[in-house]
Every structure is written in structure tokens, then in C-alpha cells.
Design a protein around this motif. Sequence first.
Motif, PDB file in Angstrom:
ATOM      1  N   GLN A   1       0.821  -1.221   0.000  1.00  0.00           N
ATOM      2  CA  GLN A   1       0.000   0.000   0.000  1.00  0.00           C
ATOM      3  C   GLN A   1       0.851   1.266   0.000  1.00  0.00           C
ATOM      4  N   MET A   2       2.011   1.202   0.667  1.00  0.00           N
ATOM      5  CA  MET A   2       2.826   2.405   0.785  1.00  0.00           C
ATOM      6  C   MET A   2       3.455   2.812  -0.547  1.00  0.00           C
ATOM      7  N   GLY A   3       3.498   1.871  -1.479  1.00  0.00           N
ATOM      8  CA  GLY A   3       4.032   2.197  -2.797  1.00  0.00           C
ATOM      9  C   GLY A   3       2.933   2.539  -3.791  1.00  0.00           C
ATOM     10  N   ASP A   4       1.690   2.544  -3.326  1.00  0.00           N
ATOM     11  CA  ASP A   4       0.539   2.739  -4.208  1.00  0.00           C
ATOM     12  C   ASP A   4      -0.019   4.156  -3.997  1.00  0.00           C
ATOM     13  N   VAL A   5       0.331   5.058  -4.898  1.00  0.00           N
ATOM     14  CA  VAL A   5      -0.036   6.469  -4.716  1.00  0.00           C
ATOM     15  C   VAL A   5      -1.553   6.652  -4.610  1.00  0.00           C
ATOM     16  N   GLU A   6      -2.313   5.874  -5.356  1.00  0.00           N
ATOM     17  CA  GLU A   6      -3.783   5.975  -5.275  1.00  0.00           C
ATOM     18  C   GLU A   6      -4.278   5.632  -3.876  1.00  0.00           C
ATOM     19  N   TRP A   7      -3.704   4.567  -3.319  1.00  0.00           N
ATOM     20  CA  TRP A   7      -4.088   4.164  -1.957  1.00  0.00           C
ATOM     21  C   TRP A   7      -3.716   5.264  -0.956  1.00  0.00           C
ATOM     22  N   LEU A   8      -2.531   5.796  -1.132  1.00  0.00           N
ATOM     23  CA  LEU A   8      -2.049   6.826  -0.204  1.00  0.00           C
ATOM     24  C   LEU A   8      -2.926   8.076  -0.262  1.00  0.00           C
ATOM     25  N   TYR A   9      -3.401   8.399  -1.457  1.00  0.00           N
ATOM     26  CA  TYR A   9      -4.185   9.607  -1.672  1.00  0.00           C
ATOM     27  C   TYR A   9      -5.622   9.458  -1.163  1.00  0.00           C
ATOM     28  N   GLY A  10      -6.111   8.215  -1.171  1.00  0.00           N
ATOM     29  CA  GLY A  10      -7.515   7.923  -0.861  1.00  0.00           C
ATOM     30  C   GLY A  10      -8.106   8.637   0.355  1.00  0.00           C
ATOM     31  N   PRO A  11      -7.513   8.492   1.527  1.00  0.00           N
ATOM     32  CA  PRO A  11      -8.151   9.055   2.724  1.00  0.00           C
ATOM     33  C   PRO A  11      -8.226  10.589   2.749  1.00  0.00           C
ATOM     34  N   ASP A  12      -7.445  11.260   1.923  1.00  0.00           N
ATOM     35  CA  ASP A  12      -7.493  12.732   1.889  1.00  0.00           C
ATOM     36  C   ASP A  12      -8.554  13.267   0.931  1.00  0.00           C
ATOM     37  N   LYS A  13      -9.154  12.384   0.134  1.00  0.00           N
ATOM     38  CA  LYS A  13     -10.164  12.852  -0.820  1.00  0.00           C
ATOM     39  C   LYS A  13     -11.330  13.485  -0.086  1.00  0.00           C
ATOM     40  N   GLY A  14     -11.718  14.674  -0.530  1.00  0.00           N
ATOM     41  CA  GLY A  14     -12.816  15.382   0.117  1.00  0.00           C
ATOM     42  C   GLY A  14     -12.351  16.533   0.997  1.00  0.00           C
ATOM     43  N   LEU A  15     -11.084  16.547   1.327  1.00  0.00           N
ATOM     44  CA  LEU A  15     -10.545  17.680   2.105  1.00  0.00           C
ATOM     45  C   LEU A  15     -10.442  18.903   1.185  1.00  0.00           C
ATOM     46  N   PRO A  16     -10.444  20.126   1.754  1.00  0.00           N
ATOM     47  CA  PRO A  16     -10.310  21.316   0.903  1.00  0.00           C
ATOM     48  C   PRO A  16      -8.985  21.323   0.141  1.00  0.00           C
ATOM     49  N   LYS A  17      -9.070  21.656  -1.151  1.00  0.00           N
ATOM     50  CA  LYS A  17      -7.862  21.716  -1.979  1.00  0.00           C
ATOM     51  C   LYS A  17      -7.274  23.127  -1.887  1.00  0.00           C
ATOM     52  N   PRO A  18      -5.980  23.229  -1.641  1.00  0.00           N
ATOM     53  CA  PRO A  18      -5.371  24.560  -1.562  1.00  0.00           C
ATOM     54  C   PRO A  18      -5.523  25.330  -2.877  1.00  0.00           C
ATOM     55  N   ASP A  19      -5.747  26.643  -2.763  1.00  0.00           N
ATOM     56  CA  ASP A  19      -5.811  27.493  -3.959  1.00  0.00           C
ATOM     57  C   ASP A  19      -4.416  27.662  -4.539  1.00  0.00           C
ATOM     58  N   LEU A  20      -3.409  27.584  -3.675  1.00  0.00           N
ATOM     59  CA  LEU A  20      -2.019  27.627  -4.131  1.00  0.00           C
ATOM     60  C   LEU A  20      -1.164  26.759  -3.220  1.00  0.00           C
ATOM     61  N   THR A  21      -0.297  25.968  -3.835  1.00  0.00           N
ATOM     62  CA  THR A  21       0.689  25.176  -3.090  1.00  0.00           C
ATOM     63  C   THR A  21       2.072  25.617  -3.523  1.00  0.00           C
ATOM     64  N   LEU A  22       2.913  25.976  -2.551  1.00  0.00           N
ATOM     65  CA  LEU A  22       4.307  26.323  -2.839  1.00  0.00           C
ATOM     66  C   LEU A  22       5.178  25.229  -2.254  1.00  0.00           C
ATOM     67  N   PHE A  23       6.023  24.657  -3.076  1.00  0.00           N
ATOM     68  CA  PHE A  23       6.929  23.620  -2.567  1.00  0.00           C
ATOM     69  C   PHE A  23       8.337  24.187  -2.496  1.00  0.00           C
ATOM     70  N   LEU A  24       8.852  24.331  -1.283  1.00  0.00           N
ATOM     71  CA  LEU A  24      10.206  24.862  -1.092  1.00  0.00           C
ATOM     72  C   LEU A  24      11.203  23.729  -1.234  1.00  0.00           C
ATOM     73  N   THR A  25      12.009  23.830  -2.279  1.00  0.00           N
ATOM     74  CA  THR A  25      12.943  22.746  -2.536  1.00  0.00           C
ATOM     75  C   THR A  25      14.392  23.218  -2.389  1.00  0.00           C
ATOM     76  N   LEU A  26      15.253  22.268  -2.062  1.00  0.00           N
ATOM     77  CA  LEU A  26      16.675  22.529  -1.854  1.00  0.00           C
ATOM     78  C   LEU A  26      17.454  21.583  -2.742  1.00  0.00           C
ATOM     79  N   ASP A  27      18.574  22.050  -3.327  1.00  0.00           N
ATOM     80  CA  ASP A  27      19.361  21.064  -4.064  1.00  0.00           C
ATOM     81  C   ASP A  27      20.074  20.163  -3.053  1.00  0.00           C
ATOM     82  N   LEU A  28      20.560  19.036  -3.514  1.00  0.00           N
ATOM     83  CA  LEU A  28      21.057  18.034  -2.568  1.00  0.00           C
ATOM     84  C   LEU A  28      22.301  18.486  -1.809  1.00  0.00           C
TER      85      LEU A  28
END
Length: 229
Positions: free
Chosen positions: A125-152
Amino acid sequence: MGRGQLILIEGLDRSGKSTQSAILAEKLGKSKLLKFPDRSTSVGKIINEYLTNSSFQLSDQTAHLLFSANRWELNNEIIELLNDGYFVILDRYIYSGIAYSLAKYEYSKTANNSGVIASTTASEQMGDVEWLYGPDKGLPKPDLTLFLTLDLVELGKRKGWGNERYELEEFQKIVKSSFLRILNHEEDETVELVDVSGKNIEEVTALIWEVVEEKKVNQTTERQIEKLS
Ligand code: FDM
Ligand code: MG
């Protein structure tokens, strides 16, 4: 008067996420900053125990579902705040939920895993993105998501990892690639990457504000709150 907007700041540990969420909330005025996991709720207390006590055991699936349950605990509050005209800033949310769990699946397969970060046998299940996403369905979707990334290289330089479960440089590298795999930033116009490598706090604040203005999420809106589907 329209509703406030939901803005999510995601990112790797030590990317400056919490600092930037607080600054953004301040700049937006009528706003509320919420942090996930929220360790103060009934489910949050179990999550806190799991993160801080390496001998406290939960199966990978159980931990995953608890992080999602913790978001559901605040579902009504988020909707009410938005409808009352508050801008709601989230410090971590659904993408952390999926990315960390997916990273655990990868880490399970490495020789270094002692069973603290992830179970020693990878659960399907932990490798199954659909399964992982399932329980969050129905929660409010952010109007904007910012992902702060760093190089390695920067990731390696940002010392001061704490003692919590997951706070290991080698695991964080896997978390980064999991985030990039699931964010869907190329197709989803509400998701933006912000590379913070080599930038100071003020520079990152400026970069974030540029995106916020461009996406007009600093203004109230008449649009309905979207749900994750
Ligand atoms: N985390 C956070 C998850 O594994 N799943 C989730 O759904 C969320 C919201 O919890 F390592 C992880 C990410 C991090 C840990 O978060 C605690 P903070 O931001 O360091 O408190
Ligand atoms: Mg942390």
C-alpha cells in the motif's frame, strides 16, 4: 465579501517552511496559520508520540491514516475560517502525507533501514499512490501550493537535524524525489516549486510573494472552495 484563500507551504525539513509560513500569514493580515501534523488534537498526540519516541510502534499504514485523520480533525475549522474571510496558511498538508509515506516504501527496501523509519518489509500500500491519496479525498484543496525545494548539496549543508523519526539526511533525499514525483506541478497550475538553495530568508520571502501576487491568492475570491478528488 468573498472567502479567503487556502495557501499551502510544503517543503523538505529545514527548507525554511515554518519561517516562511509565519511571514506569509503576517503579510496577508486577516489570516490563520495552521501546522500539520497538529500535535495538540487527540490524534495529534498519538502522532507526536510516534515521531518523538522511536520505540513507539505503528504499522506504516496506520501512521499514514493517522496523519490523514489529523487533517480531517481540522476540516470544518478550515472551511469556516475561509468562509469568514480568513486567509488560511498551511504549514504541510496532503503532499507531505503522500511523499513521506511513499519515501518510507523506498526506504524499506534499503539495507540501512533498521525498522525505525519504515517497516523492514515494504508494504504494498505504501508504494501505491492511489491508496495513499484515498483518505485525503474530500478535504479542501489549496488554492495555491508552494513547494520549497533545496538542491542536494544544500540539503547536506543544512545541519541541525533533530532527533525525530524521519530526520535523517539519507531519508530526506528520498523524500525529495517522492515530492517531485507526486506534486504534479507541471500540469497543476495551483502548484509551484520555489528553489530556496543559497537564498536568505528575505530573498525567499520575496520569491514567495511574487507567486502569491501573480496567482492573486492575496485577494478574497468568489470561487467555491475546491475539494480534493
Ligand atoms: N509528516 C507530516 C508525515 O509523514 N505525514 C504527514 O501527513 C505530515 C503532515 O511528520 F517528518 C511528517 C513530516 C515530518 C514530520 O513534521 C513532522 P514537522 O513539520 O517536522 O513537525
Ligand atoms: Mg521536522
